[in-house]
Design an enzyme around this catalytic site. Structure first.
Site, short mmCIF file in Angstrom:
data_model
loop_
_atom_site.label_atom_id
_atom_site.label_comp_id
_atom_site.label_asym_id
_atom_site.label_seq_id
_atom_site.Cartn_x
_atom_site.Cartn_y
_atom_site.Cartn_z
N CYS A 176 45.11 48.98 34.57
CA CYS A 176 46.11 47.99 34.99
C CYS A 176 46.82 47.30 33.82
O CYS A 176 47.87 46.69 34.01
CB CYS A 176 45.45 46.93 35.87
SG CYS A 176 44.53 47.64 37.26
N HIS A 208 49.95 41.28 36.03
CA HIS A 208 49.54 42.45 36.80
C HIS A 208 49.44 42.06 38.27
O HIS A 208 48.81 41.06 38.62
CB HIS A 208 48.20 42.98 36.29
CG HIS A 208 47.56 43.95 37.22
ND1 HIS A 208 48.26 45.03 37.73
CD2 HIS A 208 46.32 44.00 37.76
CE1 HIS A 208 47.45 45.71 38.54
NE2 HIS A 208 46.28 45.11 38.59
N ASN A 246 48.74 46.84 44.85
CA ASN A 246 48.30 47.02 43.46
C ASN A 246 48.65 48.45 43.04
O ASN A 246 48.02 49.40 43.48
CB ASN A 246 46.79 46.78 43.37
CG ASN A 246 46.25 46.90 41.95
OD1 ASN A 246 46.90 47.47 41.07
ND2 ASN A 246 45.05 46.40 41.72
#
Length: 315
Positions: free
Chosen positions: A113, A241, A271
């Site tokens: 990430c 993120h 995500n």
């Protein structure tokens, strides 16, 4: 002396949208359960005929077009991804082939990430060192391919997509286009976020990640601002993120960016791992939420419990 700047951005998401209501028919969950815990309402899901390098190439082509550059002008391709199934050729080489980029250095960056902000720092360093003059930096992941669609705690989180930027050389007499990176990791806690096994599957210790992100990362993000010579209240935008709205909102608040637009793309994209920051950043720019020259904090965190952040100026 030579510095670097972001010349243009681009993003791409698959056409298929998966809603919370549809997920409720697949696993024991509901729209209320998902939105109250992570803030996600929809996510884009790539089909079996849409590999990671195709997502990446679409985003990269948009960034090139926005920069007014051709593939022949790129001499380094960096792709941040953690969902490359094949080991060789790497995603960067595949993207270069798709776009017709002749003879670039081509490298993948796997910091999950935090991959895009690591790759962006690497591009900045390469330009400053004279090793590259124009770099294509891409974050792309197909998280749906590594999701356990029977696990409601993780499958509701993931989405697919890609974001890209073109990084070019710039005179350092200008305001720094890409500020100094602040990066690091907590390797002893690396198992808190995992993509492992055969076939590979995404898993995480959600509470451990939440506590780490909301307690440890605000001070680190503020240090990234200090390295850029800015106070948090001078930021026009914050792109963290896009993991979970319950992480993004308190983290942005604790950073102290009181005047900044905070990216909340997680609500519609889920995500998307390494794609999440360039995807959200590109959307902020395209809808005019931030203007050319505005300082924006990009801050990635997650897998390996790694982090990397820098302040950039909008193209």
């Amino acid at each position: 002396m030579i510095g670097s700047r972001i010349a243009a951005v681009g993003h791409y998401q698959p056409a298929r949208v998966l809603t919370n209501e549809e997920l409720a028919g697949m696993v024991d969950t509901s729209d209320e359960w998902i939105t109250s815990r992570v803030g996600i309402r929809t996510r884009h899901i790539a089909g079996p005929e849409e590999p990671v390098d195709e997502l990446a190439a679409h985003a990269a082509a948009k960034a090139l077009a926005a920069a007014g550059r051709t593939p022949t002008e790129i001499d380094l391709v960096l792709v941040a991804t953690s969902t490359a199934i094949d080991r060789s050729p790497n995603m960067a080489a595949r993207v270069a082939a798709r776009l017709g980029i002749p003879g670039p250095a081509a490298m993948d960056v796997n910091v999950v990430c935090a991959g895009f902000t690591h790759a962006l720092a690497t591009a900045d360093h390469a330009v400053r060192a004279g090793a590259a003059s124009r770099v294509l930096v891409i974050g792309a992941d197909k998280m749906s391919e590594v999701a356990d669609w029977t696990d409601r705690s993780t499958c509701v989180l993931v989405g697919d997509g890609a974001g890209a930027v073109v990084v070019e050389a710039a005179e350092t007499s200008e305001r720094p286009g890409i500020g100094p990176v602040l990066w690091g990791s907590v390797p002893e806690m690396g198992n808190a976020v995992r993509i492992e096994g055969t076939p590979p599957r995404f898993a995480q210790e959600g509470q451990s990640v939440y506590r780490w992100a909301t307690t440890k990362l605000p001070a680190i993000a503020r240090q990234a601002c200090e390295k850029a010579g800015l106070a948090p209240e001078e930021l026009a935008g914050v792109v963290l993120h896009q993991a979970n709205l319950r992480i993004i909102e308190p983290l942005a608040l604790k950073i102290g960016a009181v005047n900044a637009v905070v990216a909340r793309d997680v609500t519609e994209s889920g995500n998307t791992s390494a794609a999440s920051i360039p995807l959200a950043f590109a959307k902020l720019i395209e809808r005019g939420a931030v203007s050319s020259g505005d300082p924006v904090l990009l801050f990635g965190f997650g897998g390996n419990l790694s982090y990397a952040g820098q302040v950039v100026r909008c193209p």
